[in-house]
Enzyme design. Structure first.
Site, PDB file in Angstrom:
ATOM      1  N   ASP A  91       0.863  -1.183   0.000  1.00  0.00           N
ATOM      2  CA  ASP A  91       0.000   0.000   0.000  1.00  0.00           C
ATOM      3  C   ASP A  91       0.902   1.237   0.000  1.00  0.00           C
ATOM      4  O   ASP A  91       2.127   1.126   0.004  1.00  0.00           O
ATOM      5  CB  ASP A  91      -0.967  -0.040   1.189  1.00  0.00           C
ATOM      6  CG  ASP A  91      -0.251  -0.041   2.525  1.00  0.00           C
ATOM      7  OD1 ASP A  91       0.982   0.174   2.575  1.00  0.00           O
ATOM      8  OD2 ASP A  91      -0.918  -0.263   3.552  1.00  0.00           O
ATOM      9  N   ASP A 277      -8.014  -7.582   0.291  1.00  0.00           N
ATOM     10  CA  ASP A 277      -7.122  -7.793   1.433  1.00  0.00           C
ATOM     11  C   ASP A 277      -7.898  -7.401   2.677  1.00  0.00           C
ATOM     12  O   ASP A 277      -8.812  -6.566   2.601  1.00  0.00           O
ATOM     13  CB  ASP A 277      -5.865  -6.905   1.347  1.00  0.00           C
ATOM     14  CG  ASP A 277      -6.155  -5.480   1.790  1.00  0.00           C
ATOM     15  OD1 ASP A 277      -6.716  -4.718   0.987  1.00  0.00           O
ATOM     16  OD2 ASP A 277      -5.868  -5.136   2.951  1.00  0.00           O
ATOM     17  N   CYS A 315     -12.926 -28.588   6.601  1.00  0.00           N
ATOM     18  CA  CYS A 315     -11.672 -27.896   6.266  1.00  0.00           C
ATOM     19  C   CYS A 315     -10.529 -28.905   6.290  1.00  0.00           C
ATOM     20  O   CYS A 315     -10.444 -29.735   7.185  1.00  0.00           O
ATOM     21  CB  CYS A 315     -11.412 -26.773   7.265  1.00  0.00           C
ATOM     22  SG  CYS A 315      -9.848 -25.915   6.990  1.00  0.00           S
ATOM     23  N   CYS A 317      -7.264 -28.057   6.410  1.00  0.00           N
ATOM     24  CA  CYS A 317      -6.011 -27.442   6.852  1.00  0.00           C
ATOM     25  C   CYS A 317      -5.370 -28.277   7.963  1.00  0.00           C
ATOM     26  O   CYS A 317      -6.022 -29.129   8.581  1.00  0.00           O
ATOM     27  CB  CYS A 317      -6.246 -26.004   7.314  1.00  0.00           C
ATOM     28  SG  CYS A 317      -6.784 -25.816   9.026  1.00  0.00           S
ATOM     29  N   CYS A 320      -7.215 -28.311  11.375  1.00  0.00           N
ATOM     30  CA  CYS A 320      -8.442 -29.119  11.413  1.00  0.00           C
ATOM     31  C   CYS A 320      -8.151 -30.609  11.255  1.00  0.00           C
ATOM     32  O   CYS A 320      -8.885 -31.446  11.790  1.00  0.00           O
ATOM     33  CB  CYS A 320      -9.412 -28.639  10.334  1.00  0.00           C
ATOM     34  SG  CYS A 320     -10.054 -26.988  10.675  1.00  0.00           S
ATOM     35  N   HIS A 346      -5.803 -21.761  10.192  1.00  0.00           N
ATOM     36  CA  HIS A 346      -7.158 -22.152   9.812  1.00  0.00           C
ATOM     37  C   HIS A 346      -7.926 -21.002   9.161  1.00  0.00           C
ATOM     38  O   HIS A 346      -8.528 -21.172   8.098  1.00  0.00           O
ATOM     39  CB  HIS A 346      -7.971 -22.684  10.996  1.00  0.00           C
ATOM     40  CG  HIS A 346      -9.423 -22.780  10.628  1.00  0.00           C
ATOM     41  ND1 HIS A 346      -9.917 -23.784   9.832  1.00  0.00           N
ATOM     42  CD2 HIS A 346     -10.453 -21.911  10.834  1.00  0.00           C
ATOM     43  CE1 HIS A 346     -11.190 -23.552   9.582  1.00  0.00           C
ATOM     44  NE2 HIS A 346     -11.546 -22.432  10.180  1.00  0.00           N
TER      45      HIS A 346
HETATM   46 ZN   LIG Z   1      -9.043 -25.595   9.106  1.00  0.00          ZN
END
Ligand SMILES: [Zn+2]
Length: 385
Positions: A91, A277, A315, A317, A320, A346
C-alpha cells in the site's frame, strides 16, 4: 516478466482471471493475507505457501519506519529481505498515516506525521510514496490517497477526492520518471513493478463516478476502490462497489481495499471485484474468533472445553486435520503462542478455500448458485453468535 492481466471467464459481473507479475501468477478473484511488517502475523512463509497464498500485502508505513526502505533496498528489495518469492502488493502508507500516526497534518504537498513508534516527524508526499515502494520492489504499488472516515460531509469528501486525484497524477508522473531511467537515484529493486490508481468519493455515487473516470484517464495498470469498510452500512458499501466497478476498464484488475468478511468477498466478487485484502482472518484468529463452514466460533467459549471434534469438519487445513476444539481452546486459554499460529492457519485457509471455490464456480458458470448456498450457510446461526 512484466505485469499483465488476463480475463478468462465472466459469469454475470463475476470475473475469473490471472495476474502475471515479475514474481509469478495470481489467480483471481484473489485474497491477499496482510503481512504488515514483512510477515503475516503468527505465520511462517512456508505455511502461507502450503495453504496456497499466491500474493501477500506489505504495509509501506510500517516498513518505512522500521527497518526503513533504504535498508531493505540494500538487501535487494522486500522479496529478498523477507525470503518470499511470490508476488507482493504494497500500500502507499497513507492509510496508516491517517489511522495510526500520532499527529498528522495534510496539505497539498502531502501528509506530515509523527511516527507512532518514536515521535519522529516525516513528510509523506505522493512522490515519496512512489520512491519508497520502488525501493521495496513490490510487484504492485499503490498511489498515495487521502482516506476519510465515515460519515463525512459531501463537501469534505469532494475536496478530498480531488486532492487524491492530483496526488494520483503526481504518483503516475513520478513512476514514469523512474521507469524512464530514474534521474532521482532511487534504487528500483523491481523494474516490472505495476502501479494501481485508487478511486475515492466516499458513499456519494456521483463523486465515485467522477473519481473513476479521472483516475482511469490518468492511466494505471489496475484500479482499486478505496475509502470503504470505514464504518458505512454493508448495503451502502455493496452499492458503491457495484456502481464503481462498472466504470472501471474490463481488461484491468479491480481491487477492493481493506474488505472484509467471507460474505463480503462473495458479494463483492458478484459485483465485479478481482482482489481483496483484510486483517480480519489474521486478527480475529489471534483473538480466538474462527470462521467455519457452519458459521463463526469463539474458541474461548466453555462449550468447547471437551469438544473432540475438529474446528471445521469440512476444512482440510493442518489445524483441522490434527487438533480438536478442546485442544485449541486449551492453547488459547493458556496463552500459548501456538494458539495464534494454529488459529491463523485455519482462518487464512478458510479465506483462501473460499476464493478457490469462487473461482471454480465462475469457471463452471455456476457462481450465482454457489453464492446463494454460501450466504445461506454463512447466515446460519452459529452456537456462539
Ligand atoms: Zn481448518
Amino acid at each position: 516478466m512484466s505485469f499483465a492481466f488476463t480475463l478468462h471467464e465472466t459469469d454475470g459481473p463475476a470475473r475469473l482471471g490471472e495476474i502475471r507479475t515479475p514474481h509469478g501468477l495470481v489467480h483471481t478473484p484473489a485474497f491477499m493475507p496482510v503481512g504488515t511488517q514483512g510477515a503475516v502475523k503468527a505465520m511462517r512463509h512456508v505455511d502461507l505457501e502450503a495453504i496456497g497464498a499466491e500474493i501477500i500485502l506489505g504495509n509501506t508505513y510500517h516498513l518505512f519506519l522500521r527497518p526503513g526502505d533504504e535498508l531493505i533496498a540494500r538487501r535487494g528489495g522486500l522479496h529478498a529481505f523477507i525470503g518470499w518469492t511470490r508476488p507482493i502488493l504494497t500500500d502507499s502508507g497513507g492509510y496508516q498515516v491517517f489511522s495510526l500516526a500520532a499527529r498528522r497534518d495534510v496539505t497539498e504537498a502531502g501528509a506530515r506525521f509523527r511516527s507512532h513508534l518514536d515521535g519522529t516527524q516525516h513528510l509523506l508526499t505522493p512522490e515519496r510514496a512512489v520512491d519508497i515502494q520502488a525501493r521495496l520492489g513490490s510487484d504492485i504499488a499503490m498511489v498515495l490517497d487521502e482516506c476519510l472516515g465515515y460519515p463525512a460531509a459531501r463537501d469534505a469528501v469532494a475536496e478530498s477526492m480531488q486532492r487524491s486525484l492530483r496526488w494520483a497524477g503526481r504518483c503516475r508522473e513520478r513512476m514514469r520518471e523512474l521507469r524512464a531511467g530514474g534521474s532521482h537515484r532511487i534504487p528500483v529493486t523491481n523494474p516490472g513493478q505495476a502501479q494501481f490508481g485508487i478511486v475515492q468519493g466516499g458513499v456519494f455515487e456521483d463523486l465515485r463516478h467522477e473519481s473513476a473516470a479521472a483516475t482511469v484517464a490518468i492511466g494505471f495498470e489496475g484500479y482499486a476502490i478505496g475509502g470503504l469498510s470505514v464504518g458505512e452500512p454493508t448495503g451502502v458499501m455493496y452499492d458503491i462497489v457495484e456502481t464503481t466497478a462498472r466504470r472501471l476498464p474490463e481488461r484491468q484488475p479491480r481491487y477492493l481495499m481493506g474488505t472484509g468478511t467471507p460474505e463480503d468477498l462473495v458479494e463483492c466478487v458478484a459485483r465485479g471485484i478481482d482482489m481483496f485484502d483484510c486483517v480480519m482472518p489474521t486478527r480475529n484468529a489471534r483473538n480466538g474468533q474462527l470462521f467455519t463452514s457452519e458459521g463463526r466460533i469463539n474458541i474461548k467459549n466453555a462449550r468447547y472445553a471437551e469438544d473432540d471434534r475438529p474446528l471445521d469438519a469440512r476444512c482440510a487445513c493442518y489445524t483441522c486435520r490434527t487438533h480438536s476444539r478442546a485442544y485449541l481452546r486449551h492453547l488459547y486459554m493458556a496463552g500459548e503462542m501456538t494458539a495464534g499460529a494454529l488459529n491463523t492457519l485455519h482462518n487464512l485457509s478458510f479465506y483462501l478455500d473460499t476464493m478457490r471455490k469462487i473461482r471454480e464456480a465462475i469457471s463452471l458458470r455456476a457462481f450465482e448458485k454457489f453464492r446463494q448456498e454460501f450466504l445461506r450457510s454463512a447466515s446460519r446461526l452459529s452456537p456462539d453468535s
